[in-house]
Design an enzyme around this catalytic site. Structure first.
Site, short mmCIF file in Angstrom:
data_model
loop_
_atom_site.label_atom_id
_atom_site.label_comp_id
_atom_site.label_asym_id
_atom_site.label_seq_id
_atom_site.Cartn_x
_atom_site.Cartn_y
_atom_site.Cartn_z
CE LYS A 251 -6.39 3.60 -4.68
NZ LYS A 251 -5.75 3.77 -3.27
CG ASP B 101 -2.41 -1.84 -6.56
OD1 ASP B 101 -2.72 -0.67 -6.48
OD2 ASP B 101 -2.64 -2.26 -5.40
CB ALA C 100 3.72 -3.78 -8.79
CG HIS D 198 0.28 -3.73 -1.14
ND1 HIS D 198 -0.74 -3.77 -1.83
CD2 HIS D 198 0.33 -2.41 -0.61
CE1 HIS D 198 -1.34 -2.51 -1.55
NE2 HIS D 198 -0.68 -1.84 -0.80
#
Ligand SMILES: Nc1nc2c(ncn2[C@@H]2O[C@H](COP(=O)(O)OP(=O)(O)OP(=O)(O)O)[C@@H](O)[C@H]2O)c(=O)[nH]1
Length: 168
Positions: A14, A79, A33, A49
């Site tokens: 995702k 995210d 984040a 990431h």
């Protein structure tokens, strides 16, 4: 401005899908984040990431105050909402009030926003009260944001399923 919610299970792909959704929009893109690097495993996940994001991204850490992180940011990726919910619940914050503040911040956005969240309710019933409360709160949060989103995508095995709006 457009709001896209990207749902999926762990390691469903995702984040990668969500990152690609910002590609047509002007840089810099803001990666918001919500995770904290609390152990080596999480540090390794975060490093993976970070290695994927190039100079077109700027990273902002927001464990709790998503509205502040979103205000004034250009195209942005949050995210993820589920870790934000974890942070709120473990900190004893008012989840409903925080969700309302997030909805207002999203409504005020002048640039596109993509939000990632986990679909956590598909497995067996958690065996702790906190686990069940978390699962239910995550479901409610996803519904509230999905209701306000223009597009909702569900990712499974790296592939998107359209729940609302359009796929790119
Ligand atoms: N603090 C911080 N967290 C980050 C950063 N980059 C990514 N993260 C966090 O890393 C988490 C994603 O971790 P993963 O374990 O790879 O996610 P996943 O759900 O397993 O994987 P996918 O569904 O494939 O995206 C998100 O919650 C982000 O907040 C960063 O630069 N700083």
């Amino acid at each position: 401005m457009s709001i896209t919610l990207v749902l999926g299970g762990a390691r469903s792909g995702k984040s990668r899908h969500a990152e690609a959704l910002l590609a047509p929009h002007p840089t810099p893109w803001t990666y918001i984040a919500t995770a904290e690097a609390w152990d080596d495993e999480m540090r390794a996940r975060i490093a993976e990431h970070q290695a994927r994001r190039d100079a077109r991204w700027r990273t902002v850490a927001a464990q709790l105050d998503l509205p502040a992180a979103l205000a004034g940011a250009g195209p942005a990726l949050v995210d993820c909402l589920t870790l934000w919910l974890t942070n709120l619940m473990l900190g004893g914050h008012d989840v409903a009030a925080a969700t309302t503040a997030l909805e207002s911040a999203l409504a005020a956005r002048l640039a596109p926003t993509v939000l990632v969240a986990n679909e956590v309710g598909l497995g067996i019933v958690p065996d702790t009260k906190l686990g069940r409360a978390f699962r239910d709160a995550a479901g409610v949060l996803n519904q509230r944001i999905a209701a306000r989103a223009d597009h909702v995508h569900f990712i499974a095995a790296g592939l998107p399923l359209l729940l609302k709006g359009k796929l790119p």
